[in-house]
Design a protein around this motif. Structure first.
Motif, PDB file in Angstrom:
ATOM      1  N   SER A 108      40.628 -26.811 -49.813  1.00 21.15           N
ATOM      2  CA  SER A 108      39.623 -28.555 -50.878  1.00 21.15           C
ATOM      3  C   SER A 108      41.115 -28.940 -50.373  1.00 21.15           C
ATOM      4  O   SER A 108      40.558 -30.194 -50.879  1.00 21.15           O
ATOM      5  N   ASP A 149      41.213 -32.868 -48.512  1.00 23.40           N
ATOM      6  CA  ASP A 149      40.654 -34.177 -50.216  1.00 23.40           C
ATOM      7  C   ASP A 149      42.024 -35.297 -49.617  1.00 23.40           C
ATOM      8  O   ASP A 149      41.844 -36.486 -49.630  1.00 23.40           O
ATOM      9  N   GLU A 195      41.450 -37.710 -48.047  1.00 21.03           N
ATOM     10  CA  GLU A 195      42.383 -40.598 -48.104  1.00 21.03           C
ATOM     11  C   GLU A 195      42.921 -40.730 -47.195  1.00 21.03           C
ATOM     12  O   GLU A 195      42.679 -41.606 -47.186  1.00 21.03           O
ATOM     13  N   ARG A 240      33.590 -30.368 -48.016  1.00 18.11           N
ATOM     14  CA  ARG A 240      34.550 -29.379 -48.553  1.00 18.11           C
ATOM     15  C   ARG A 240      33.885 -28.245 -48.268  1.00 18.11           C
ATOM     16  O   ARG A 240      33.199 -27.945 -48.047  1.00 18.11           O
TER      17      ARG A 240
END
Length: 1114
Positions: A148, A152, A156, A1070
Motif C-alpha cells: 500500500s 501510494d 503520487e 491499492r
C-alpha cells in the motif's frame, strides 16, 4: 478454440485463475486424505514428526526479516510468495487438527510416561502452530502495508509526473511570443498563475521526495528499484519544468517591458509627429521684420534640435523593434514593421518640411537683414550730416566764408545725389517686402519704417536746398551780386537737361513712381528758388535805375537771360509733370493687365485634365465641352495678350532705360505662358480625339466579342445537355473536341485583353473559381493526370463602364462553363481509369509503396500516425486517415484509400488505433500474431537444447511468452527473433542463442569442468555478477541494440513511445489490509506468474511491449 479466441484476455485470465484455485483445492484435499489414511494405518508418530518438521521449517522462513522494498513489482512478488506460503499454512490446519484429535485419542487410551511425552509433543506442536499462524498473519499485514505504501508513493509520483507533463505541454504549445502589451500582460498573468500553481505543488513534491528518500534510506537492500528510478526522473523533470517556468517568466517579463516600451515610445513619437506635422502644415508665415524673423529662426532651431532627438529616439525604437520581431508572430511583426516604417516616413517628412521651413526663414532673414542694415546705414549717415546743414547767420560770415560754404554745400549736394540710388533701392526693397509680407502684423511696422526713411530723406533734401538758398541770399546781400546771379544760372543750366522733352519718362510702375518722387523734390526746390529770382530782379532794378553804364547793361542782359531760363525751366517742369502722370497711368494699366492675364492663364491651366481620360461616353462628352469652353476662353485671352503686347510696345517707345528689361520680360513671360497653355490645350484636344476614336473601335470589337461569346455559350449548353458516355474512347473524343474549343478560347483571349486593357487591377485578387480546384480523387503519379486547367482570366479587373462589365462577366462565365465541362470530362475519364486499375488492386503492393514513401520522407510510422491524430487520443477515424493520405503527396486515389481504410480497421469499429496502424504496415509486428512467433521461438529453443547429448540436459524452462529461465538461475531472460536469428537478452544488450548456450551450457564449454562452470555461470550469485559484467562491457553496444530502458523504468514509461489511449490505461489500485485484492495491474499479474513453472508454452495475456526500432531484436 473458436470460443477461446472470441473471448478477451480478462475472460481467459479469470478462467485460468478459477482452474488454478480448483487445482489447489484438489491438492489440499488429496493431501488430507493421504494424511488421514496414514493416521488410520497407525502412523501417528511419523505424521507428528513430519508436521513438526514442516512447522519448524515454516517458522524459520517466517522468522527471516523481510526487507522493506519500494519497488511495486517486488512488493507484489513478495506478497504473492507469501500468499503461497499462507495457503500452505492454511492447508495444514486440518492436518494439525487431525493430529491433535489422534493424539488426544492416544492420551485417553494410553497410560504412563508415554502420555507425558505425547502431551508435551502436542503442546509443543500447538505452540509452534499458533506461532506460525500469528507470524503468517503479521507478515501478511506487513507486506500489504508495504505494498500500500509503495502504491501510494507510485500514485503520487504518477500524479506529479502527469501534472509536470501537462505543464510541459502547456509550455510547449504556448510559445513565448511578444505581442501587444495588453496581450503580453495577459500571457504573463496566465504564466504567473502557472508559476503559483507550481509553487503550490512544491510542498507536495518536497513531501514525496523526502518521504521517498527516507524510505530508501531505511531499505536494507541497496539495489536499484523502479521507485528510485522514478524519483530521479521526477527530480529531473521537476528541475526542468521549474527552470522552464522561470525562464518563460523572465522572457515574458522582458517581452512585456520591451513591448510596452516600444508601443509607448511609438505612440509618443507618432503623437509628436502628428503635432509637428500639423504645425508645419500651416506654419506661421515668415516675417520681414528682423526681430520677429530672428525669433522665428530661434524657434525653428529649437525644433530642429527636437527633430534630431526624435531621430535618435527612432533609432532606439528600431533596435527594440528588431528584438521584438525575433520572437513575435508574423502578423505582429507586420504591425511592428508598419509602425517603424510609418514613423521613419513621417520623421523623414518632418525633416524635409523643417528643411524647407528653414530655407524660407533664412531667405526672409537675409532680406529683412539687408533692408534693415541699408536703412540703418542711411539713417546713421543722415544723423551724421544733419548737423552740417545748419542755416548760417548773415552777419557772422564774410564773402569768402560764404563762398567756401557754398562750395562745400555743392560738394554735399553731389554726395546727396550719389546716395539717392541707395535710398531708392532701400525704399524699393522695403516696398517689395511690404508687398510680400504674409503676416498682418508686419504691414504697419514696414509702412512706418518706409515712411520714416522717406520723411528723413525728404527732410534732408529740403534742408540742403534751404541751406543753398540761404547761402546764395547771404552771398547776394554781401555784395556778391554777380556770383549769386552766376550760381542761379548754373543751377538752371544744370536742371534744363533733366526736364527736356527728349528725356524718356515711361516704364514700369515702380520706376515711374520713383521719377515722380524725384520731380516733386525738384519742384519744391524750384519753388524755393522763385523768391531768390524775385530778389535778384528787384536788386537789378534798383541798381540799374537811372544808370546807363556798361555794367548796368550787362546786368540787364544777364537778368533777361535769367528770366528766360527761369520761364523755360518752369514750362519744362510742368510739361514733365504731365508726361510723368500719363506714364504712371499707362504703367498702372500695363501692370493690372499683366496681372489679370497671368491669373486667367493660371485658372485655365487648372481646368486642364491631366492623366487618363475617362472611359464613359458621358464623361468624354463632358471633357469635350470643357475643352471647347477652354478654347473659347483662350481666344479671349489672346485678345488680352495682344492688348498687353501693344501697350508694352507703346511704353517701350518712350521707356526709361532702366525699365526696358522689365517691360520686355513682362511681355516675354506673358507670350510664353500663353503659348505653353495653348500647346497643352491642343495636346489635350488631340488626345481626346484619339480616345474618342479608340472608344468607338472598342465598342465595335466589344460587340463582335459579345456575339461570339453568346454563340460559344449556346454551343456549350447544347453539349452539356448530352449525357456523358461510359466508354473511355468516346470520352477521349469528347475531351479532344473540348481541347479544340479551349484552344479557340485561348486564341480569343488577346482580343478580350486588348478591349479590357483600360480596366484597373483590384488591390486584393479574389479567390479562384470552383473550376480551378484540384482533382482530389485523381491519382497523382500512378496515372498521369490530364493537363491542369488554366486559371479563369481577368478576375482581378474593375470594369470602368457597364458594357465592359457585361463583357467581362460573360467572358468569365464562358470560362467557368468551359472549365466545368473540362473538369467533368476529366473526372469521368479518371473514374473509368481508376475503376480499371482498382480491379487489379493489391494491398501488399500499396503497403510497400506507402512504407517506402514514409522512409523516403525520413519519417517514422509513429510520426505519421501522430500527424494524422490531431486530438492525440490514440486513434483516428477512417475518414481522417483517407483525407490525410489524399492530401499528402502519396500517389493513390479515393477507391484505393477506401479499401485500405477497411483493411487497416481490423475490428471494424470505424477507428484505427496505433497498433492496427502498425500491424497493417508491418505484419511481422502484429500483436495478434505474437502467438505464432512464440511457437517459432519455442521450437527453435527446443531444437538448440536437443543438440545436447548429455544424460542430464541443460535445463531451459519457458515461463511466459518470450521469457525463459536457463539453467538453475532464477533470472528470467527475454528471447526474440531478429532477422531469422534467435536473440537472448543479456544485461543491456542482445546475443545469439547458440552463443549464449555455448557460454552457459556446461556440456558445450570446452576445457572447463562442469563444477567450475556451475560455480562461475549457473549459480544465482554468478548470474548477477555475469549480468553486471556483461552490461558494463556491452554498454556501448547496448546504446545501439537496446530498444528501451530496463524493466524497472519500463513499468512507468512502457507507453512513452506509442500514442496513449484512454481505454488502454491501467490504474494502480491499492491492496486493502483485510487481505482482499482489487483487480490487479499487469505488473502484478506478471509477478504472480513469475513463480509458476509450465512444462508447455501457454497463451500469454500480457500486452505486447512497444515495438523496438529497426536494428534491435524483434
Amino acid at each position: 478454440m473458436g470460443g477461446a479466441e472470441d473471448r478477451g484476455p480478462p475472460a481467459l485470465l479469470s478462467d485460468f485463475r478459477q482452474r488454478w484455485d480448483r487445482l489447489e483445492e484438489e491438492i489440499v484435499s488429496r493431501q488430507h486424505q493421504l494424511e488421514a489414511a496414514l493416521l488410520g494405518l497407525g502412523q501417528f508418530q511419523n505424521q507428528l514428526e513430519e508436521l513438526v518438521q514442516w512447522i519448524s521449517h515454516t517458522a524459520e522462513q517466517l522468522q527471516g526479516r523481510t526487507p522493506v522494498s519500494l519497488d511495486l513489482q517486488s512488493c507484489e512478488i513478495e506478497l504473492a510468495k507469501h500468499k503461497v506460503l499462507r495457503n500452505d499454512v492454511l492447508s495444514h490446519a486440518r492436518t494439525v487438527q487431525s493430529v491433535n484429535e489422534a493424539g488426544q485419542g492416544l492420551l485417553l487410551s494410553s497410560l504412563g510416561d508415554s502420555t507425558d511425552a505425547l502431551q508435551s509433543s502436542l503442546q509443543q506442536l500447538n505452540q509452534r502452530w499458533d506461532f506460525v499462524r500469528s507470524e503468517t498473519e503479521s507478515r501478511q499485514l506487513e507486506l500489504e502495508n508495504n505494498l500500500s505504501q509503495a502504491q501510494d508513493v507510485t500514485l503520487e509520483i504518477m500524479d506529479l509526473l502527469q501534472w509536470l507533463e501537462h505543464v510541459e505541454l502547456r509550455l510547449f504549445f504556448s510559445k513565448p511570443v511578444w505581442d501587444h502589451p495588453e496581450t503580453t500582460k495577459e500571457k504573463l498573468a496566465a504564466h504567473l498563475e502557472l508559476a503559483k500553481e507550481l509553487e503550490s505543488k512544491q510542498q507536495a513534491y518536497n513531501r514525496v521526495r523526502d518521504r521517498l528518500q527516507h524510505l530508501l534510506a531505511s531499505c536494507s537492500r541497496p539495489r536499484a528499484c523502479s521507485t528510485e528510478h522514478s524519483l530521479r526522473i521526477l527530480e529531473q523533470r521537476w528541475e526542468s519544468v521549474h527552470s522552464q517556468v522561470q525562464e518563460r517568466k523572465e522572457r515574458l517579463a522582458e517581452g512585456l517591458t520591451l513591448s510596452t516600451e516600444f508601443h509607448t515610445t511609438a505612440q509618443e513619437l507618432l503623437q509628436w509627429l502628428g503635432q509637428t506635422e500639423e504645425s508645419l502644415s500651416a506654419p506661421e508665415p515668415p516675417s520681414f521684420l528682423l526681430e520677429t524673423v530672428l525669433r522665428q529662426v530661434q524657434e525653428h532651431q529649437a525644433l530642429l534640435k527636437e527633430v534630431t532627438a526624435r531621430g535618435e529616439q527612432l533609432s532606439s525604437l528600431e533596435a527594440v523593434a528588431s528584438r521584438l520581431k525575433d520572437v513575435s508572430r508574423k502578423q505582429d511583426c507586420a504591425v511592428i514593421q508598419s509602425l517603424v516604417l510609418t514613423a521613419k516616413e513621417r520623421v523623414a517628412k518632418v525633416l524635409r518640411c523643417t528643411g524647407e521651413r528653414g530655407a524660407v526663414l533664412e531667405d526672409a532673414r537675409k532680406r529683412a537683414k539687408q533692408f534693415s542694415e541699408s536703412r540703418q546705414l542711411l539713417l546713421d549717415w543722415m544723423d551724421e550730416v544733419e548737423p552740417t546743414l545748419e542755416i548760417p547767420s548773415n552777419a557772422a560770415m564774410s564773402q569768402e566764408e560764404i563762398k567756401c560754404q557754398l562750395a562745400e554745400h555743392k560738394e554735399f549736394q553731389k554726395l546727396l545725389r550719389s546716395k539717392r540710388p541707395v535710398c531708392e533701392a532701400t525704399l524699393r526693397s522695403g516696398r517689395l517686402l511690404r508687398e510680400r509680407a504674409q503676416l498682418a502684423e508686419d504691414l504697419q511696422p514696414l509702412e512706418e519704417l518706409l515712411g520714416e526713411l522717406k520723411e528723413r530723406w525728404d527732410a534732408l533734401g529740403g534742408r540742403a536746398v534751404e541751406r543753398q538758398h540761404k547761402l546764395e541770399e547771404s552771398l547776394l546781400f554781401s555784395g556778391k551780386f554777380t556770383d549769386a546771379l552766376q550760381a542761379l544760372l548754373d543751377w538752371l543750366y544744370q536742371a534744363e537737361p533733366q526736364l527736356c522733352e527728349e528725356v524718356p519718362v515711361g516704364g514700369d510702375r515702380d520706376l515711374v513712381s520713383d521719377l515722380m518722387d524725384k520731380h516733386k523734390v525738384f519742384q519744391k526746390e524750384l519753388g524755393k528758388r522763385a523768391s531768390c529770382i524775385k530778389m535778384l530782379k528787384r536788386s537789378v532794378r534798383d541798381l540799374t535805375r537811372g544808370s546807363s553804364s556798361i555794367d548796368s547793361q550787362w546786368l540787364q542782359k544777364q537778368m533777361e537771360e535769367l528770366s528766360g531760363r527761369w520761364d523755360l525751366i518752369c514750362k519744362l517742369s510742368v510739361s514733365k509733370q504731365g508726361r510723368l502722370e500719363a506714364s504712371l497711368q499707362q504703367a498702372e494699366e500695363f501692370h493690372a493687365l499683366g496681372r489679370s492675364f497671368l491669373a486667367h492663364l493660371a485658372e485655365s491651366e487648372k481646368t486642364l485634365r491631366h492623366g487618363v481620360f475617362p472611359e464613359e461616353e458621358a464623361a468624354m462628352r463632358e471633357c469635350q465641352n470643357q475643352l471647347q469652353e477652354l478654347m473659347e476662353t483662350l481666344q479671349c485671352q489672346q485678345l488680352e495678350l495682344e492688348c498687353l503686347t501693344s501697350l508694352g510696345e507703346e511704353i517701350l517707345s518712350a521707356c526709361h532705360p532702366d525699365s526696358i528689361v522689365t517691360i520686355k520680360s513682362w511681355i516675354t513671360v506673358a507670350k510664353s505662358r500663353f503659348q505653353e497653355v495653348l500647346s497643352w490645350v491642343q495636346q489635350q484636344s488631340e488626345r481626346l480625339q484619339a480616345q474618342t476614336a479608340r472608344l468607338a473601335t472598342e465598342r465595335e470589337e466589344m460587340g463582335q466579342l459579345v456575339d461570339w461569346i453568346a454563340a460559344a455559350e449556346e454551343s456549350l449548353s447544347l453539349r452539356d445537355q448530352e449525357t456523358l458516355p461510359d466508354d473511355a474512347q468516346q470520352l477521349e473524343e469528347l475531351s479532344s473536341q473540348h481541347v479544340e474549343f479551349m484552344e479557340e478560347l485561348n486564341r480569343k483571349q488577346p482580343d478580350v485583353e486588348k478591349v479590357t486593357k483600360s480596366c484597373k487591377r483590384k488591390l486584393a485578387p479574389e479567390l479562384g473559381p470552383p473550376g480551378t480546384r484540384r482533382l482530389a480523387a485523381g491519382r497523382r503519379s500512378a496515372v498521369k493526370p490530364p493537363r491542369a486547367a488554366p486559371q479563369v482570366p481577368l478576375v482581378d479587373l474593375e470594369p470602368p463602364s457597364p458594357p465592359m462589365m457585361q463583357l467581362l462577366h460573360r467572358w468569365q462565365q464562358l470560362w467557368l462553363l468551359a472549365l466545368d465541362r473540362q473538369y467533368r470530362l476529366q473526372s469521368a475519364l479518371q473514374r473509368l481509369r481508376e475503376v480499371e486499375e482498382f480491379a487489379h488492386f493489391d494491398f501488399g503492393v500499396w503497403r510497400k509503396r506507402y512504407v517506402q514513401w514514409i522512409s523516403h520522407r525520413k519519417s517514422r510510422i509513429l510520426d505519421v500516425f501522430r500527424g494524422i491524430d490531431r486530438d492525440q487520443d490514440g486513434r483516428i477515424s477512417q475518414e481522417e486517415f483517407v483525407q490525410s493520405v489524399l492530401s499528402s503527396k502519396f500517389p493513390t486515389n479515393i477507391l484505393e484509400m477506401s479499401a485500405v481504410a477497411s483493411i487497416f480497421d481490423m475490428n471494424s469499429d470505424g477507428f484505427i488505433d496505433y497498433y492496427e496502424f502498425v500491424s497493417a504496415l508491418h505484419p511481422s509486428r502484429d500483436p495478434l500474431r505474437r502467438v505464432a512467433d512464440a511457437e517459432q521461438i519455442q521450437d527453435e529453443v527446443n531444437r538448440q537444447v536437443a543438440q545436447c547429448n548429455c544424460a542430464k540436459r541443460f535445463q531451459v524452462e519457458q515461463i511466459s511468452a518470450n521469457r525463459y529461465r536457463f539453467g538453475e538461475s532464477q533470472q528470467l531472460r527475454m528471447v526474440r527473433i531478429l532477422r531469422s536469428t534467435l536473440m537472448v537478452r543479456v544485461g543491456g544488450g542482445w546475443i545469439a542463442l547458440d552463443e549464449f548456450l555455448v557460454k552457459n551450457d556446461p556440456c558445450r564449454v570446452k576445457g572447463r569442468t562442469n563444477l567450475k562452470i556451475n560455480e562461475k555461470y549457473l549459480s544465482p550469485d554468478a548470474f548477477g555478477a555475469t549480468a553486471a559484467c556483461a552490461s558494463s562491457q556491452s554498454a556501448p553496444a547496448s546504446k545501439v541494440l537496446s530498444p528501451s530502458r530496463s524493466n524497472s523504468s519500463l513499468s512507468l514509461y512502457s507507453s512513452a513511445s506509442a500514442p496513449s489511449s484512454p481505454l488502454a490505461r491501467k490504474a494502480v489500485q491499492r491492496r486493502t489490509r483485510s487481505g482482499d485484492r482489487c483487480p490487479r495491474s499487469c505488473s502484478s499479474l506478471l509477478a504472480d506468474r513469475a513463480e509458476l513453472s509450465f512444462s508447455a508454452p501457454q497463451t500469454s495475456t500480457e500486452a505486447a511491449p512497444p515495438e523496438p526500432p529497426e536494428g534491435s531484436p524483434t
